[in-house]
Design a protein around this motif. Structure first.
Motif, PDB file in Angstrom:
ATOM      1  N   SER A 186     -93.398  45.559 -45.870  1.00  8.56           N
ATOM      2  CA  SER A 186     -94.838  45.361 -45.969  1.00  8.56           C
ATOM      3  C   SER A 186     -95.416  46.333 -46.994  1.00  8.56           C
ATOM      4  CB  SER A 186     -95.511  45.563 -44.610  1.00  8.56           C
ATOM      5  OG  SER A 186     -95.425  46.905 -44.223  1.00  8.56           O
ATOM      6  N   ARG A 187     -96.724  46.281 -47.129  1.00  7.69           N
ATOM      7  CA  ARG A 187     -97.393  47.209 -48.037  1.00  7.69           C
ATOM      8  C   ARG A 187     -97.279  48.626 -47.472  1.00  7.69           C
ATOM      9  NH1 ARG A 187    -102.204  48.898 -46.019  1.00  7.69           N
ATOM     10  NH2 ARG A 187    -103.009  47.749 -44.235  1.00  7.69           N
ATOM     11  N   PRO A 188     -97.466  49.671 -48.283  1.00 12.14           N
ATOM     12  CA  PRO A 188     -97.445  51.025 -47.739  1.00 12.14           C
ATOM     13  C   PRO A 188     -98.571  51.229 -46.726  1.00 12.14           C
ATOM     14  CG  PRO A 188     -97.205  51.089 -50.119  1.00 12.14           C
ATOM     15  CD  PRO A 188     -97.530  49.667 -49.749  1.00 12.14           C
ATOM     16  N   ILE A 189     -98.203  51.643 -45.514  1.00 12.55           N
ATOM     17  CA  ILE A 189     -99.184  51.837 -44.449  1.00 12.55           C
ATOM     18  C   ILE A 189     -99.564  53.309 -44.343  1.00 12.55           C
ATOM     19  CG2 ILE A 189     -99.561  51.576 -41.968  1.00 12.55           C
ATOM     20  CD1 ILE A 189     -97.573  49.193 -42.168  1.00 12.55           C
ATOM     21  N   SER A 190     -98.597  54.198 -44.579  1.00  9.57           N
ATOM     22  CA  SER A 190     -98.870  55.639 -44.595  1.00  9.57           C
ATOM     23  C   SER A 190     -97.925  56.260 -45.606  1.00  9.57           C
ATOM     24  CB  SER A 190     -98.682  56.234 -43.201  1.00  9.57           C
ATOM     25  OG  SER A 190     -97.326  56.209 -42.846  1.00  9.57           O
ATOM     26  N   GLY A 191     -97.790  57.578 -45.551  1.00 13.08           N
ATOM     27  CA  GLY A 191     -96.989  58.284 -46.541  1.00 13.08           C
ATOM     28  C   GLY A 191     -95.552  57.819 -46.638  1.00 13.08           C
ATOM     29  N   ASP A 192     -94.934  57.494 -45.505  1.00  8.51           N
ATOM     30  CA  ASP A 192     -93.530  57.063 -45.544  1.00  8.51           C
ATOM     31  C   ASP A 192     -93.266  55.846 -44.655  1.00  8.51           C
ATOM     32  OD1 ASP A 192     -93.965  58.404 -43.236  1.00  8.51           O
ATOM     33  OD2 ASP A 192     -92.252  59.740 -43.383  1.00  8.51           O
ATOM     34  N   LYS A 193     -94.286  55.070 -44.367  1.00  9.10           N
ATOM     35  CA  LYS A 193     -94.133  53.882 -43.516  1.00  9.10           C
ATOM     36  C   LYS A 193     -94.390  52.635 -44.356  1.00  9.10           C
ATOM     37  CE  LYS A 193     -97.025  53.554 -40.012  1.00  9.10           C
ATOM     38  NZ  LYS A 193     -97.676  53.582 -38.688  1.00  9.10           N
ATOM     39  N   ARG A 194     -93.309  51.855 -44.612  1.00  8.42           N
ATOM     40  CA  ARG A 194     -93.410  50.662 -45.441  1.00  8.42           C
ATOM     41  C   ARG A 194     -92.835  49.426 -44.758  1.00  8.42           C
ATOM     42  NH1 ARG A 194     -95.285  54.551 -47.920  1.00  8.42           N
ATOM     43  NH2 ARG A 194     -95.262  54.893 -50.151  1.00  8.42           N
ATOM     44  N   TRP A 195     -92.636  49.486 -43.445  1.00  8.49           N
ATOM     45  CA  TRP A 195     -92.076  48.365 -42.689  1.00  8.49           C
ATOM     46  C   TRP A 195     -92.973  48.073 -41.491  1.00  8.49           C
ATOM     47  CZ3 TRP A 195     -87.568  45.910 -44.283  1.00  8.49           C
ATOM     48  CH2 TRP A 195     -86.901  46.531 -45.344  1.00  8.49           C
ATOM     49  N   THR A 196     -92.950  46.823 -41.024  1.00  8.33           N
ATOM     50  CA  THR A 196     -93.747  46.391 -39.890  1.00  8.33           C
ATOM     51  C   THR A 196     -92.831  45.706 -38.882  1.00  8.33           C
ATOM     52  OG1 THR A 196     -95.613  46.022 -41.378  1.00  8.33           O
ATOM     53  CG2 THR A 196     -95.770  45.051 -39.198  1.00  8.33           C
ATOM     54  N   LEU A 197     -93.120  45.904 -37.610  1.00  6.18           N
ATOM     55  CA  LEU A 197     -92.355  45.259 -36.548  1.00  6.18           C
ATOM     56  C   LEU A 197     -92.604  43.757 -36.595  1.00  6.18           C
ATOM     57  CD1 LEU A 197     -90.678  45.521 -33.893  1.00  6.18           C
ATOM     58  CD2 LEU A 197     -92.865  45.617 -32.715  1.00  6.18           C
ATOM     59  N   LEU A 198     -91.516  42.971 -36.633  1.00  5.39           N
ATOM     60  CA  LEU A 198     -91.637  41.522 -36.639  1.00  5.39           C
ATOM     61  C   LEU A 198     -91.472  40.972 -35.229  1.00  5.39           C
ATOM     62  CD1 LEU A 198     -91.954  39.051 -38.489  1.00  5.39           C
ATOM     63  CD2 LEU A 198     -89.478  38.966 -38.664  1.00  5.39           C
ATOM     64  N   GLU A 199     -90.409  41.387 -34.533  1.00  9.44           N
ATOM     65  CA  GLU A 199     -90.199  40.931 -33.162  1.00  9.44           C
ATOM     66  C   GLU A 199     -89.225  41.856 -32.457  1.00  9.44           C
ATOM     67  OE1 GLU A 199     -88.104  37.335 -32.409  1.00  9.44           O
ATOM     68  OE2 GLU A 199     -86.790  37.587 -34.135  1.00  9.44           O
ATOM     69  N   VAL A 200     -89.306  41.852 -31.134  1.00 10.59           N
ATOM     70  CA  VAL A 200     -88.343  42.562 -30.302  1.00 10.59           C
ATOM     71  C   VAL A 200     -87.282  41.543 -29.926  1.00 10.59           C
ATOM     72  CG1 VAL A 200     -87.986  43.842 -28.176  1.00 10.59           C
ATOM     73  CG2 VAL A 200     -90.114  44.120 -29.439  1.00 10.59           C
ATOM     74  N   VAL A 201     -86.060  41.740 -30.417  1.00  8.42           N
ATOM     75  CA  VAL A 201     -84.970  40.809 -30.156  1.00  8.42           C
ATOM     76  C   VAL A 201     -84.460  40.973 -28.729  1.00  8.42           C
ATOM     77  CG1 VAL A 201     -82.664  40.103 -30.872  1.00  8.42           C
ATOM     78  CG2 VAL A 201     -84.343  40.793 -32.589  1.00  8.42           C
ATOM     79  N   GLU A 202     -84.261  42.228 -28.322  1.00  6.23           N
ATOM     80  CA  GLU A 202     -83.732  42.493 -26.979  1.00  6.23           C
ATOM     81  C   GLU A 202     -84.297  43.800 -26.454  1.00  6.23           C
ATOM     82  OE1 GLU A 202     -79.400  43.549 -25.055  1.00  6.23           O
ATOM     83  OE2 GLU A 202     -79.468  42.189 -26.781  1.00  6.23           O
ATOM     84  N   LYS A 203     -84.814  43.780 -25.238  1.00  6.95           N
ATOM     85  CA  LYS A 203     -85.347  44.989 -24.629  1.00  6.95           C
ATOM     86  C   LYS A 203     -84.201  45.843 -24.109  1.00  6.95           C
ATOM     87  CE  LYS A 203     -89.612  45.389 -23.956  1.00  6.95           C
ATOM     88  NZ  LYS A 203     -90.448  46.272 -24.786  1.00  6.95           N
ATOM     89  N   ALA A 204     -84.408  47.152 -24.082  1.00  6.43           N
ATOM     90  CA  ALA A 204     -83.413  48.081 -23.540  1.00  6.43           C
ATOM     91  C   ALA A 204     -83.363  47.933 -22.015  1.00  6.43           C
ATOM     92  CB  ALA A 204     -83.751  49.512 -23.924  1.00  6.43           C
ATOM     93  N   ARG A 205     -82.226  48.203 -21.463  1.00  8.88           N
ATOM     94  CA  ARG A 205     -82.082  48.100 -19.997  1.00  8.88           C
ATOM     95  C   ARG A 205     -82.703  49.281 -19.305  1.00  8.88           C
ATOM     96  NH1 ARG A 205     -75.866  46.128 -19.508  1.00  8.88           N
ATOM     97  NH2 ARG A 205     -76.046  44.437 -20.979  1.00  8.88           N
TER      98      ARG A 205
END
Length: 81
Positions: free
Chosen positions: A62-81
């Motif tokens: 994605s576009r730069p959101i902060s100083g070092d954040k350039r990715w966005t969550l798309l989906e949770v494939v599997e939740k942790a147990r």
């Protein structure tokens, strides 16, 4: 050009609306041909704070959101147990 997508494991969710995702990449060694795992951490934007440590998630470029954040969550494939 399509946006890149990666899948990995959430290793930290201590920041507000941010997760750290560990993405593994597997490549053969140039000389010995053994498969070597290399890990890289990406900070991704998690708007709803829905992820916990251990979740398997997909993130998208994605576009730069902060100083070092350039990715966005798309989906949770599997939740942790």
């Amino acid at each position: 050009m399509p946006k890149k997508e990666k899948q990995g494991i959430v290793v930290s969710n201590k920041m507000d609306k941010t997760i750290v995702v560990k993405v593994a990449d597997y490549e053969p060694h140039p000389k010995y041909k053994k498969i070597i795992e290399s890990n890289k951490h990406y900070k991704a934007h998690d708007e709803g704070n829905v992820c916990n440590e251990g979740d398997i998630v997909r993130i998208v470029e994605s576009r730069p959101i902060s100083g070092d954040k350039r990715w966005t969550l798309l989906e949770v494939v599997e939740k942790a147990r």
